[in-house]
Design a protein around this motif. Structure first.
Motif, short mmCIF file in Angstrom:
data_model
loop_
_atom_site.label_atom_id
_atom_site.label_comp_id
_atom_site.label_asym_id
_atom_site.label_seq_id
_atom_site.Cartn_x
_atom_site.Cartn_y
_atom_site.Cartn_z
N LYS A 30 -20.32 -12.92 41.18
CA LYS A 30 -19.48 -13.09 42.35
C LYS A 30 -20.20 -12.58 43.59
CE LYS A 30 -15.17 -12.74 39.75
NZ LYS A 30 -13.89 -12.02 39.62
N TRP A 31 -19.81 -13.13 44.75
CA TRP A 31 -20.45 -12.73 46.00
C TRP A 31 -19.96 -11.35 46.43
CZ3 TRP A 31 -19.74 -17.90 49.10
CH2 TRP A 31 -20.52 -18.88 48.48
N GLY A 32 -18.67 -11.25 46.56
CA GLY A 32 -18.11 -10.00 47.05
C GLY A 32 -18.47 -9.78 48.52
N GLU A 49 -16.06 -6.36 45.29
CA GLU A 49 -15.41 -7.57 44.84
C GLU A 49 -13.91 -7.39 44.83
OE1 GLU A 49 -17.18 -8.22 41.06
OE2 GLU A 49 -19.19 -8.57 41.87
N SER A 50 -13.18 -8.49 44.83
CA SER A 50 -11.72 -8.44 44.83
C SER A 50 -11.19 -9.32 43.72
CB SER A 50 -11.16 -8.92 46.17
OG SER A 50 -11.63 -8.11 47.23
N LYS A 51 -10.08 -8.90 43.12
CA LYS A 51 -9.35 -9.71 42.17
C LYS A 51 -7.97 -9.93 42.74
CE LYS A 51 -11.76 -8.40 37.91
NZ LYS A 51 -11.62 -7.82 36.54
N ARG A 55 -8.67 -4.76 45.65
CA ARG A 55 -10.06 -4.51 45.97
C ARG A 55 -10.66 -3.60 44.91
NH1 ARG A 55 -11.61 -5.22 51.33
NH2 ARG A 55 -12.72 -3.23 51.42
N TYR A 72 -29.01 -10.01 44.81
CA TYR A 72 -27.74 -10.38 45.44
C TYR A 72 -27.97 -11.25 46.68
CZ TYR A 72 -23.55 -9.96 48.28
OH TYR A 72 -22.46 -10.25 49.06
#
Length: 275
Positions: A30-32, A49-51, A55, A72
């Motif tokens: 993931k980028w985040g 990262e977030s779900k 956060r 990254y």
């Protein structure tokens, strides 16, 4: 084939190569959100990262030069590049699929046999096709090497200035067949043969040459003197301003006005070539 479609096909081929390279460089993950904080050793980078709305804790990527950070940054770059490439591919493919040529042969091919018979030579563009063949034929051009900083036209040819690049594009865009820096043998005041290379040589529908010169440094006295001498040489050999010679120049502040050049091309050159 239309020059625009040819250019689109070349760009599409280049994009396919770039896309293959980018896909080979993208890794899963993931980028985040990239974050940074200063430490005694320098800036320390992390990604958050977030779900959904939650956060997640920061994931450390290390200091500058850390392989995790480089990985990254590279991954994010190539993901963004792939997005741009995929969008450009769709646009170019749409252009290739939807573009419709408007030359006489393409239009006539869709017409009924009765229309073709009635049109006859009234609308026949065979003479124009001969001009296109003339422009595409081999000719003796200026042997002077191009500077490493020369301009490259949209279809891959070298020209000596940005203004000439614009003129080249305008002539192509309006379907005017021409040759760039074709050898021209003239006679000077002493009757000696001299060679010049006009910037652009177009051929009219009555098979007369029409010359286009770009004069971009008229504020320079030495350049002005040389260009004046060229005009005198041209005049002596029947190449005269307002008849078969057009000179395009910069504005007083040193800019090339492409809009004004296009008006001149549409008003003075196109009617003599296309009718």
């Amino acid at each position: 084939m239309c020059t625009i479609v040819e250019a689109a096909l070349r760009e599409l081929a280049r994009i396919n190569v770039e896309e293959m390279d980018a896909r080979g460089r993208v890794t899963a993950g993931k980028w985040g959100e990239l974050c940074m904080r200063m430490t005694g050793e320098g800036p320390l980078f992390s990604v958050r990262e977030s779900k959904g709305k939650v956060r997640m804790p920061l994931r450390e990527l290390g200091l500058a030069g850390d392989p995790r950070l480089i990985g990254y940054l590279s991954n994010r770059y190539f993901r963004e590049k792939l997005t741009a490439l995929e969008k450009d591919k769709k646009l170019l493919q749409a252009l290739i699929d939807e573009y419709r040529p408007y030359d006489y042969e393409s239009i006539a091919a869709k017409m009924s046999s009765t229309w073709k018979l009635a049109a006859g030579r009234e609308l026949d563009q065979s003479a124009y096709q001969e001009l296109l063949a003339w422009a595409d034929a081999e000719y003796e051009s200026n042997p002077k090497p191009f500077s490493p900083y020369c301009n490259v036209t949209f279809d891959g040819h070298y020209v000596r200035s940005m203004a000439e690049n614009m003129i080249y594009t305008l002539l192509k865009m309006h379907g005017i067949p021409f040759r760039y820096e074709e050898k021209l043998v003239l006679q000077d005041a002493d009757g000696m043969k001299v060679v010049r290379y006009p910037d652009f040589t177009a051929m009219t529908r009555v098979r007369q040459c029409l010359y286009v010169e770009y004069a971009g440094m008229l504020s320079d006295p030495q350049y002005m003197e040389g260009f004046t001498n060229k005009l005198a040489l041209y005049h002596r050999n029947g190449i005269r301003l307002g008849q078969n010679l057009i000179v395009l120049t910069d504005t007083p502040d040193g800019r090339f006005d492409a809009e004004a050049a296009e008006r001149i091309i549409l008003g003075l050159i196109l009617p003599q070539v296309r009718g």
